[in-house]
Design a protein around this motif. Structure first.
Motif, PDB file in Angstrom:
ATOM      1  N   LEU A  66       0.907  -1.261  -0.146  1.00 16.16           N
ATOM      2  CA  LEU A  66       0.253   0.134   0.033  1.00 16.16           C
ATOM      3  C   LEU A  66       0.736   1.229  -0.045  1.00 16.16           C
ATOM      4  O   LEU A  66       0.487   2.142  -0.678  1.00 16.16           O
ATOM      5  CB  LEU A  66      -1.079  -0.045   1.339  1.00 16.16           C
ATOM      6  CG  LEU A  66      -1.955   0.898   0.880  1.00 16.16           C
ATOM      7  CD1 LEU A  66      -3.035   0.479  -0.102  1.00 16.16           C
ATOM      8  CD2 LEU A  66      -2.803   0.986   2.293  1.00 16.16           C
ATOM      9  N   GLU A  95      -6.500   0.787   3.204  1.00 15.26           N
ATOM     10  CA  GLU A  95      -7.395   0.863   1.770  1.00 15.26           C
ATOM     11  C   GLU A  95      -6.982   2.468   1.077  1.00 15.26           C
ATOM     12  O   GLU A  95      -7.036   3.403   2.107  1.00 15.26           O
ATOM     13  CB  GLU A  95      -8.668   0.622   2.020  1.00 15.26           C
ATOM     14  CG  GLU A  95      -9.497   0.642   0.651  1.00 15.26           C
ATOM     15  CD  GLU A  95     -10.818   0.132   0.950  1.00 15.26           C
ATOM     16  OE1 GLU A  95     -11.812   0.772   0.124  1.00 15.26           O
ATOM     17  OE2 GLU A  95     -10.933  -0.558   1.857  1.00 15.26           O
ATOM     18  N   MET A 113      -5.958  -2.259  -2.044  1.00 20.82           N
ATOM     19  CA  MET A 113      -5.394  -2.788  -0.852  1.00 20.82           C
ATOM     20  C   MET A 113      -4.365  -3.842  -0.926  1.00 20.82           C
ATOM     21  O   MET A 113      -4.366  -4.336  -2.132  1.00 20.82           O
ATOM     22  CB  MET A 113      -6.480  -3.114   0.413  1.00 20.82           C
ATOM     23  CG  MET A 113      -7.255  -4.305  -0.177  1.00 20.82           C
ATOM     24  SD  MET A 113      -8.686  -4.695   1.042  1.00 20.82           S
ATOM     25  CE  MET A 113      -9.571  -3.344   1.000  1.00 20.82           C
TER      26      MET A 113
END
Length: 192
Positions: A66, A95, A113
């Motif tokens: 991420l 996320e 994600m």
């Protein structure tokens, strides 16, 4: 109050074109992110055949990191017409969230994600359970329609009103998947 785009929340009847719209967008995202996108899944209500939904295609995009995605993915995804919403990280930890379309109603959401995020599996098991249990999907449709009618344009009230159903169904879905995996192991059948 968090408002829903350009008016009241509307739940549309299932559109058989939704899977094709997902496939088109998956190809565009795959092209934009190349091998950095580990997987792209159709999630949310538009991924459940027969289920009424807000007409928004939700895409679950898996990436290896991420942190690296913050450097590599925002510009290419925004070039596809999406807007990155970093403020959503406060209620969607782990996320990155993007939406596409006029300023409401939106047409597409990207939930980006790492597949190791527990929400990844939760999204997919919930989807798969509703696909395999149409009676549960129709109960969900009833809840969604009632919430849309009572929430008007308050998207937080709509989203929060679904929480108990989603949590309970996801728990059932995890048990269902575990049972299917156990059954497959006992019979020697491999699951894909």
């Amino acid at each position: 109050m968090e408002k829903y785009g350009a008016g009241s929340i509307v739940i549309s009847d299932y559109d058989p074109n939704w899977p094709a719209l997902f496939e088109q967008e998956r190809a565009r995202i795959t092209n934009a992110l190349s091998s950095f996108a580990l997987a792209i899944e159709h999630m949310g209500s538009t991924a459940i055949p027969g289920l009424p939904s807000k007409p928004i295609i939700d895409l679950l995009v898996g990436v290896p990191s991420l942190e690296e995605a913050g450097k590599r993915c925002i510009a290419p995804i925004e070039a596809l017409g999406y807007k990155y919403l970093p403020e959503y990280a406060s209620w969607l930890p782990g996320e990155m969230f993007f939406r596409k379309g006029p300023p409401g109603p939106w047409t597409h959401h990207i939930h980006l994600m790492e597949p190791s995020n527990p929400r990844w599996e939760a999204f997919l098991v919930f989807r798969d359970y509703l696909r395999a249990h149409p009676e549960t999907a129709m109960a969900y449709a009833s809840i969604k329609r009632a919430l849309a009618a009572s929430s008007n344009d308050n998207i937080a009230a709509y989203r929060n009103g679904k929480t108990i159903f989603i949590e309970e169904t996801t728990a059932k879905a995890h048990a269902w998947r575990a049972h299917a995996t156990d059954q497959a192991a006992r019979t020697g059948v491999r699951r894909c």
